[in-house]
Every structure is written in C-alpha cells, then in structure tokens.
Design a protein around this motif. Sequence first.
Motif, short mmCIF file in Angstrom:
data_model
loop_
_atom_site.label_atom_id
_atom_site.label_comp_id
_atom_site.label_asym_id
_atom_site.label_seq_id
_atom_site.Cartn_x
_atom_site.Cartn_y
_atom_site.Cartn_z
N GLU A 66 0.82 -1.21 0.00
CA GLU A 66 0.00 0.00 0.00
C GLU A 66 0.86 1.26 0.00
N LEU A 67 2.01 1.22 0.68
CA LEU A 67 2.91 2.37 0.65
C LEU A 67 3.47 2.59 -0.75
N LYS A 70 0.84 4.12 -2.83
CA LYS A 70 0.67 5.55 -2.56
C LYS A 70 1.65 6.35 -3.40
N LEU A 73 0.51 6.29 -7.13
CA LEU A 73 -0.55 7.25 -7.42
C LEU A 73 -0.02 8.67 -7.47
N HIS A 74 0.91 8.98 -6.59
CA HIS A 74 1.54 10.30 -6.58
C HIS A 74 2.22 10.57 -7.93
N SER A 135 -8.86 -2.74 -1.83
CA SER A 135 -7.88 -1.67 -1.77
C SER A 135 -8.32 -0.49 -2.63
N GLN A 137 -6.67 2.23 -3.09
CA GLN A 137 -5.54 2.75 -3.86
C GLN A 137 -5.34 1.94 -5.14
#
Length: 289
Positions: A66-67, A70, A73-74, A135, A137
């Motif tokens: 998940e990190l 993140k 997505l950034h 999830s 994300q």
Amino acid sequence: MSCPHHPTPEPPRGAEIVRQEGAQLDFSRSMSYGDYLHLDEILGAQHPLSPEHNEMLFIVQHQTSELWMKLMLHELGAAVRHVGSDRLQPAFKMLARVSKIMEQLVHAWDVLATMTPPEYSAIRPYLAQSSGFQSWQYRCIEFTLGNKNAAMLQPHAHRPDLLQVVETAWHAPSLYDEALRLLARRGLPVPDSHTTRDWTQPYAASEAVQAAWLEVYRHPEQHWDLYQLGEELTDLEDAFRLWRFRHLTTVERVIGFKRGTGGTGGVSYLRKMLDVVLFPEIWALRTSL
C-alpha cells in the motif's frame, strides 16, 4: 592513572569514527530520523489477530504494498497532468518510476510466496472478509490506467470519504485518454469519439487510433517524443502485467482455487484480469510494422 592490571578500555573504534566524522549523536532537541519518518506510527501499525507466527509476514507484505501504491498514485497523477499540458519530459521520468515501483511489487510477491498453504489456512479465519480486492488505492491505479468499471465502486461504498476519492479517479480522463488527446493536439487523426468521450466508460479500441499511433511509429524521427511516450506506456503495461501475473501465481500457490476472502473467485478472477489490455492500439500496431 589506570591500574596496570586493569587498563582503561579504549572507546569502540566505530564510536571514534563517528566522532571524527562530526556526526550528531544527541537528537533530544532536534528532529531525528524516526521523527521525520513517523516510525513509531508505522512500526506500531502491525496488529496480528491470530496467534500464528506467519501473520506478521501477511500484514507487512500488504502494508508495504500500500505504501508503494501511494507513491505510484503520486507519480501517476503528476504524469497525467504533465501529459495533459504537453510537458512530456517530466512525465517520462514519472512513468519510468512507476514501472520500477511495479517491479518492486512483483518481487514482494516472492516474499509472500514463502507462506505455505497450511500457514495461510491457519490465519485465514481471522481475516473475515478483508481482501486486497477492497484496496481503494489499487482501484484508483486501475482507473487512472484506464480500466474503468462502475461495479468496482461498490466495495468502497461503506466509506464515503474513500468512495469520493475513487469516484474522482473514475470520472477523470485516464493516462491513455490524455495521451490520445495529446496526439490529436499534435495533428494526428485521433477521432473525436476518443478525445471527448464519457471518461467513466471502459475504453474501446479503435482502428483510427491505431492508425494514428502507426504514423508515430513509422516516422519516429518526426514524432520522437510521442514515440517515446508510446514506449513508456508499453513499459508500464508490461510491468503491470507481470505484477498481475505474479499475484495470480502466488494466490494459486498459497490457496489453490479457493474463493478469495473478499468474495471473488480468487484465481479465476485474477486470470480474467490478465486478459485486460490497457493500451490496446500500442500493442496491436506492432503486427503492422
């Protein structure tokens, strides 16, 4: 004066090196490494529910994934904005980084694959219906890459705050949508049906779009940055396919053909996802070159 039988011990060599380098050792009045990274919160976020040793692996695997998502997505969000404003050089850097992140996620499955079927079966009852299928994300990544599906909003309906984030990605033009709009702005014959469409609908391949990309690939010296964009998109989908495939093989290795905890068909669902092509014309044109 030291006793001849008990000489004063010399400081550890490592400590002396640290002093010689001028490194700061007292962080009581300044921000430390752990403070900056909020390590207390991150390292305190693992709460196994079972007595099983292997649950820690399962939790850390998914939290670290998940990190990475993140960060993905950034980078993807910024890349979409850059493509939309004809700033391709920074977009290329970001897309290359996303491909590398996906490589990290592929290798993460290697670690989870060390969990044997009996070890997973021992913790599965404690997972209830929680599943990576939920999830938000990952869903935003899928939508940003163009795999739009309104049914995939439902798993997030119980969290209005997260549903709003996923819906925003669903309504927005995907990375590929912005790439096609860019081709049209450069004078290539991309039809209006693919530059002003309803962005919430799944993408439909077009022979006209393939012809536009063929013009780019047949004359790369005239369209070099668009040619490079096509290859960055190819790299990205190539990495994404490997991520999906490694997910499939790990699940089949660990749980066989059992249904997923989130209610999906498990392996059967993941195999269907392997058939999804995100940038179809870029792959299809290779046959015509």
